[in-house]
Design a protein around this motif. Structure first.
Motif, short mmCIF file in Angstrom:
data_model
loop_
_atom_site.label_atom_id
_atom_site.label_comp_id
_atom_site.label_asym_id
_atom_site.label_seq_id
_atom_site.Cartn_x
_atom_site.Cartn_y
_atom_site.Cartn_z
N LEU A 92 0.83 -1.19 0.00
CA LEU A 92 0.00 0.00 0.00
C LEU A 92 0.87 1.25 0.00
O LEU A 92 2.10 1.17 0.13
N SER A 93 0.25 2.40 -0.13
CA SER A 93 0.98 3.67 -0.11
C SER A 93 1.75 3.78 1.20
O SER A 93 1.21 3.51 2.28
N GLY A 94 3.03 4.15 1.09
CA GLY A 94 3.87 4.29 2.28
C GLY A 94 4.54 3.01 2.73
O GLY A 94 5.24 3.00 3.75
N SER A 95 4.37 1.92 1.97
CA SER A 95 4.96 0.65 2.39
C SER A 95 6.46 0.58 2.14
O SER A 95 7.15 -0.25 2.73
N GLY A 96 6.97 1.44 1.25
CA GLY A 96 8.41 1.45 0.97
C GLY A 96 8.79 0.89 -0.37
O GLY A 96 9.97 0.85 -0.72
N LYS A 97 7.80 0.52 -1.18
CA LYS A 97 8.12 -0.15 -2.44
C LYS A 97 8.86 0.77 -3.42
O LYS A 97 9.84 0.35 -4.04
N SER A 98 8.42 2.03 -3.56
CA SER A 98 9.11 2.94 -4.47
C SER A 98 10.48 3.35 -3.93
O SER A 98 11.43 3.51 -4.69
N SER A 99 10.58 3.50 -2.62
CA SER A 99 11.89 3.78 -2.02
C SER A 99 12.85 2.65 -2.31
O SER A 99 14.03 2.88 -2.61
N LEU A 100 12.35 1.43 -2.27
CA LEU A 100 13.19 0.27 -2.52
C LEU A 100 13.70 0.24 -3.95
O LEU A 100 14.91 0.08 -4.19
N ILE A 101 12.80 0.41 -4.93
CA ILE A 101 13.24 0.30 -6.32
C ILE A 101 14.23 1.40 -6.68
O ILE A 101 15.16 1.19 -7.46
N ARG A 102 14.08 2.57 -6.07
CA ARG A 102 14.98 3.67 -6.37
C ARG A 102 16.32 3.51 -5.68
O ARG A 102 17.29 4.20 -6.04
N GLN B 25 13.17 -11.57 -22.54
CA GLN B 25 13.73 -12.16 -21.32
C GLN B 25 14.61 -11.18 -20.54
O GLN B 25 15.72 -11.50 -20.12
N LYS B 26 14.10 -9.99 -20.35
CA LYS B 26 14.78 -9.02 -19.50
C LYS B 26 14.55 -9.38 -18.03
O LYS B 26 13.64 -10.12 -17.68
N THR B 27 15.39 -8.83 -17.17
CA THR B 27 15.15 -8.90 -15.73
C THR B 27 14.36 -7.66 -15.35
O THR B 27 14.80 -6.55 -15.61
N ILE B 28 13.17 -7.84 -14.77
CA ILE B 28 12.26 -6.73 -14.52
C ILE B 28 11.89 -6.68 -13.04
O ILE B 28 11.49 -7.70 -12.47
N VAL B 29 12.04 -5.49 -12.45
CA VAL B 29 11.50 -5.25 -11.11
C VAL B 29 10.35 -4.26 -11.29
O VAL B 29 10.55 -3.15 -11.78
N PHE B 30 9.15 -4.69 -10.93
CA PHE B 30 7.93 -3.95 -11.22
C PHE B 30 7.25 -3.58 -9.91
O PHE B 30 6.96 -4.44 -9.09
N ILE B 31 6.98 -2.29 -9.73
CA ILE B 31 6.34 -1.80 -8.52
C ILE B 31 4.85 -1.58 -8.77
O ILE B 31 4.46 -1.01 -9.79
N THR B 32 4.01 -2.03 -7.84
CA THR B 32 2.58 -1.79 -7.95
C THR B 32 1.94 -1.82 -6.57
O THR B 32 2.49 -2.41 -5.63
N HIS B 33 0.78 -1.18 -6.45
CA HIS B 33 -0.02 -1.29 -5.24
C HIS B 33 -1.22 -2.20 -5.48
O HIS B 33 -2.04 -2.42 -4.59
N ILE C 172 6.72 -12.43 -6.03
CA ILE C 172 6.17 -11.20 -5.48
C ILE C 172 6.84 -10.92 -4.14
O ILE C 172 7.03 -11.83 -3.32
N ILE C 173 7.20 -9.64 -3.92
CA ILE C 173 7.59 -9.17 -2.60
C ILE C 173 6.45 -8.32 -2.07
O ILE C 173 6.01 -7.38 -2.74
N LEU C 174 5.95 -8.65 -0.90
CA LEU C 174 4.88 -7.88 -0.28
C LEU C 174 5.48 -7.09 0.89
O LEU C 174 6.10 -7.67 1.79
N MET C 175 5.31 -5.76 0.86
CA MET C 175 5.91 -4.88 1.87
C MET C 175 4.84 -4.21 2.73
O MET C 175 3.72 -3.97 2.28
N LYS C 176 5.23 -3.90 3.95
CA LYS C 176 4.38 -3.14 4.88
C LYS C 176 5.29 -2.33 5.80
O LYS C 176 6.22 -2.90 6.40
N ASP C 177 5.05 -1.05 5.90
CA ASP C 177 5.79 -0.18 6.81
C ASP C 177 7.30 -0.34 6.66
O ASP C 177 8.03 -0.49 7.64
N ALA C 178 7.77 -0.32 5.42
CA ALA C 178 9.19 -0.33 5.04
C ALA C 178 9.84 -1.71 5.15
O ALA C 178 11.00 -1.86 4.77
#
Length: 409
Positions: free
Chosen positions: A66-76, A219-227, A239-245
């Protein structure tokens, strides 16, 4: 994703704290403090907390939350658009956290392409010129970069739009341009941060299908962020599921649906229609016995008697499936004096693949008592699905067989 594929990205103990005094926040993290508690005590915002995972070469790894879980911080952090506070990020075995600016730029240019939620196209450049941008930054000659841009546009189905401008394209087409721009530099890794979130649902689904088709070719290696859980389940090899970072669970869709690691994951996936997502591999049983094409009808009848079965799957010596043989046909062959089952092999229920959704099995199994053979990509028998195992598998994943039995009836 084949199990033997190598690790492209290895993340170890990655932490990202936003603020001017991250040491205090890290100390609290080690004591088990939550993201919210750390912010209240220190004013430091924890983006990622002690994340460790691998990204296999050629897979689509989806990071969701969800929003604020840290997923975009992680990919960056993966290409150091966010500077990690601590931890390691190994790309092909090289830790990029310690690289100086020049070396980091080289890694970004050679290894990474990035696709953002907002298309970030230059409105006064043509589509081809937009796609060329990364190649232009690399200093590539105009003729060569134009050729590569046109190739990338063809890959995403926009070969006829090279001379148009972004304003002439729909939202979905603009996102294809963003994808083509990333592909033009031929990166090893595509980082896609909420890439389809700005699209309307129908176009979004089309783009998801396009990405899967494109991945099957490139056949690229892809890291895809979604909510979006449905998007994660559709796209992700894992799938990686994140919560509160923090990372709550890493696994395939089936692993997460069947065996949620925490109460939070269980609640997150509770509303998913598992009949669409669980596959034949999750509910199949090992074939108790098989008939080989070289067997005679008496041998086949003896195997059936020993296992109390009335049908057997027929396989070659390498377990490639040939069909089904049933007791009445075998008995008739014995009475006719035949010594081979070659003439009595029937097609039976059509074979299904390991990744066939179990919802697609209800219809075929409702029409017959025969099992549905499950085969791998080489056509070799891996197991069978019968109505009983289908219902049992669904009951174990849902905790309730009432609706399932009604649907299967």
């Amino acid at each position: 994703m084949p199990a033997e594929q190598s690790v492209k990205i290895a993340v170890r103990g990655l932490t990202k704290v936003f603020g001017d005094s991250p040491e205090h926040a890290q100390a609290l993290l080690r004591q088990g403090a939550t993201k919210q508690a750390i912010f209240e005590k220190t004013g430091q915002a924890v983006g990622v907390a002690d994340a460790s995972f691998d990204v296999h070469e050629g897979e689509i790894l989806v990071v969701m939350g969800l929003s604020g879980s840290g997923k975009s911080s992680l990919i960056r952090c993966l290409n150091r658009l966010n500077e990690p506070t601590s931890g390691e990020i190994l790309i092909d075995g090289q830790d990029i956290v310690g690289l100086n600016r020049h070396a980091l730029l080289e890694v970004r240019r050679r290894k990474f392409g990035m696709v953002f939620q907002h298309f970030a196209l230059f409105p006064h450049r043509t589509i081809r010129e937009n796609v060329e941008y990364g190649l232009e930054i690399q200093g590539m000659a105009p003729a060569e970069r134009a050729e590569k841009a046109l190739t990338a546009l063809k890959q995403v189905g926009l070969e006829g739009w090279a001379d148009a401008t972004p304003g002439q394209l729909s939202g979905g087409m603009q996102q294809r341009v963003g994808l083509a721009r990333a592909l033009a530099v031929d990166p090893d890794v595509l980082l896609m941060d909420e890439a389809f979130s700005a699209l309307d649902p129908l176009i979004r689904r089309d783009m998801q299908q396009e990405l899967v088709a494109l991945q099957s070719r490139l056949q690229k290696t892809i890291v895809f962020i979604t909510h979006d859980l449905d998007e994660a389940l559709f796209l992700g090899n894992r799938i990686i599921l994140m919560k509160d970072a923090r990372i709550e669970q890493v696994g395939t869709a089936e692993e997460i649906l069947a065996n949620p690691a925490t109460a939070y994951v269980e609640r997150f996936v509770a509303e998913v229609d598992k009949t669409k997502l669980l596959t034949a591999s999750a509910v199949m049983r090992r074939a108790r016995s098989v008939a080989f094409v070289t067997d005679g009808p008496r041998t086949v009848l003896r195997k059936m008697e020993d296992e109390d079965l009335n049908c057997l799957c027929v396989v070659e010596s390498d377990f490639r499936l040939r069909g089904i043989v049933c007791d009445d046909a075998a008995l008739a062959a014995v009475q006719r004096g035949e010594t081979s089952i070659q003439g009595i092999i029937a097609p039976g229920v059509p074979a299904v693949s390991l990744d066939t959704p179990i919802r697609d099995l209800f219809g075929p199994l409702a029409q017959t008592t025969m099992p549905a053979p499950v085969v791998d990509e080489d056509g070799k028998l891996k197991g069978v699905v019968v109505r009983a195992s289908l219902l049992q598998g669904l009951a174990e994943s849902t905790g309730d067989t009432g609706e399932i039995q009604e649907e299967a009836a």
